[in-house]
Motif scaffolding. Structure first.
Motif, PDB file in Angstrom:
ATOM      1  N   TRP A 113       0.826  -1.210   0.000  1.00 12.09           N
ATOM      2  CA  TRP A 113       0.000   0.000   0.000  1.00 12.09           C
ATOM      3  C   TRP A 113       0.860   1.259   0.000  1.00 12.09           C
ATOM      4  O   TRP A 113       0.516   2.253  -0.648  1.00 12.09           O
ATOM      5  N   GLU A 114       1.979   1.230   0.720  1.00 13.74           N
ATOM      6  CA  GLU A 114       2.889   2.380   0.707  1.00 13.74           C
ATOM      7  C   GLU A 114       3.444   2.614  -0.696  1.00 13.74           C
ATOM      8  O   GLU A 114       3.546   3.766  -1.143  1.00 13.74           O
ATOM      9  N   ASP A 115       3.798   1.544  -1.392  1.00 21.28           N
ATOM     10  CA  ASP A 115       4.291   1.667  -2.768  1.00 21.28           C
ATOM     11  C   ASP A 115       3.214   2.234  -3.686  1.00 21.28           C
ATOM     12  O   ASP A 115       3.492   3.092  -4.529  1.00 21.28           O
ATOM     13  N   ILE A 116       1.988   1.769  -3.536  1.00 17.52           N
ATOM     14  CA  ILE A 116       0.880   2.271  -4.358  1.00 17.52           C
ATOM     15  C   ILE A 116       0.656   3.753  -4.069  1.00 17.52           C
ATOM     16  O   ILE A 116       0.431   4.543  -4.991  1.00 17.52           O
ATOM     17  N   ALA A 117       0.741   4.139  -2.802  1.00 17.57           N
ATOM     18  CA  ALA A 117       0.527   5.544  -2.439  1.00 17.57           C
ATOM     19  C   ALA A 117       1.557   6.446  -3.096  1.00 17.57           C
ATOM     20  O   ALA A 117       1.253   7.570  -3.491  1.00 17.57           O
ATOM     21  N   GLU A 118       2.776   5.946  -3.241  1.00 16.76           N
ATOM     22  CA  GLU A 118       3.840   6.745  -3.835  1.00 16.76           C
ATOM     23  C   GLU A 118       3.787   6.775  -5.356  1.00 16.76           C
ATOM     24  O   GLU A 118       4.193   7.766  -5.964  1.00 16.76           O
ATOM     25  N   SER A 119       3.314   5.714  -5.976  1.00 14.58           N
ATOM     26  CA  SER A 119       3.417   5.631  -7.433  1.00 14.58           C
ATOM     27  C   SER A 119       2.081   5.596  -8.161  1.00 14.58           C
ATOM     28  O   SER A 119       2.054   5.617  -9.381  1.00 14.58           O
ATOM     29  N   ALA A 153      -4.231   9.506  -8.335  1.00 17.28           N
ATOM     30  CA  ALA A 153      -4.900  10.102  -7.173  1.00 17.28           C
ATOM     31  C   ALA A 153      -5.896   9.133  -6.523  1.00 17.28           C
ATOM     32  O   ALA A 153      -5.942   9.024  -5.294  1.00 17.28           O
ATOM     33  N   ALA A 154      -6.667   8.426  -7.321  1.00 19.75           N
ATOM     34  CA  ALA A 154      -7.648   7.491  -6.767  1.00 19.75           C
ATOM     35  C   ALA A 154      -6.946   6.342  -6.042  1.00 19.75           C
ATOM     36  O   ALA A 154      -7.368   5.932  -4.953  1.00 19.75           O
ATOM     37  N   GLN A 155      -5.878   5.831  -6.648  1.00 22.80           N
ATOM     38  CA  GLN A 155      -5.116   4.756  -5.996  1.00 22.80           C
ATOM     39  C   GLN A 155      -4.458   5.261  -4.715  1.00 22.80           C
ATOM     40  O   GLN A 155      -4.408   4.542  -3.721  1.00 22.80           O
TER      41      GLN A 155
END
Length: 117
Positions: free
Chosen positions: A82-88, A91-93
């Motif tokens: 989830w941290e990786d998704i938040a960084e890359s 906006a919706a992800q």
């Protein structure tokens, strides 16, 4: 790192003391020990300067939560994902990732019984 049966914690949740958390980290996440020591020193300095235990209490709560998560490899992997998704992500992800990270952290705080302050 020690291995565990699927879904089982690697170690029991240690007491929320500096010594117990340091020992747990040495078993499950030794790479985190330098950050633990550095942040402990900072919290101790802040507590001394302000004659206030709040920085040390926050430090212990933060690291108890970290240990709670890291002792469960599947949960730690979910948090990293989830941290990786938040960084890359878009906006919706990023919003979904922030929500999931918050849920994981809230559950870990509740499980440790310590205030996030």
């Amino acid at each position: 790192m020690t291995t565990s049966a699927a879904g089982q914690p690697l170690i029991p949740q240690p007491p929320a003391t500096v010594a117990a958390l340091r020992q747990a980290l040495s078993q499950i996440a030794p790479a985190a020990l330098p950050a633990f020591t550095r942040e402990l020193d900072q919290a101790a300095d802040q507590s001394r300067q302000g004659s206030d235990l709040a920085p040390l209490q926050r430090f212990i709560a933060q690291w108890a939560v970290h240990v709670h998560i890291q002792r469960r490899p599947e949960l730690a992997a979910d948090l990293r994902r989830w941290e990786d998704i938040a960084e890359s992500g878009d906006a919706a992800q990023a919003r979904q990732a922030a929500s999931e990270i918050g849920r994981i952290l809230d559950e870990a705080h509740a499980a440790t019984g310590l205030s996030a302050r």
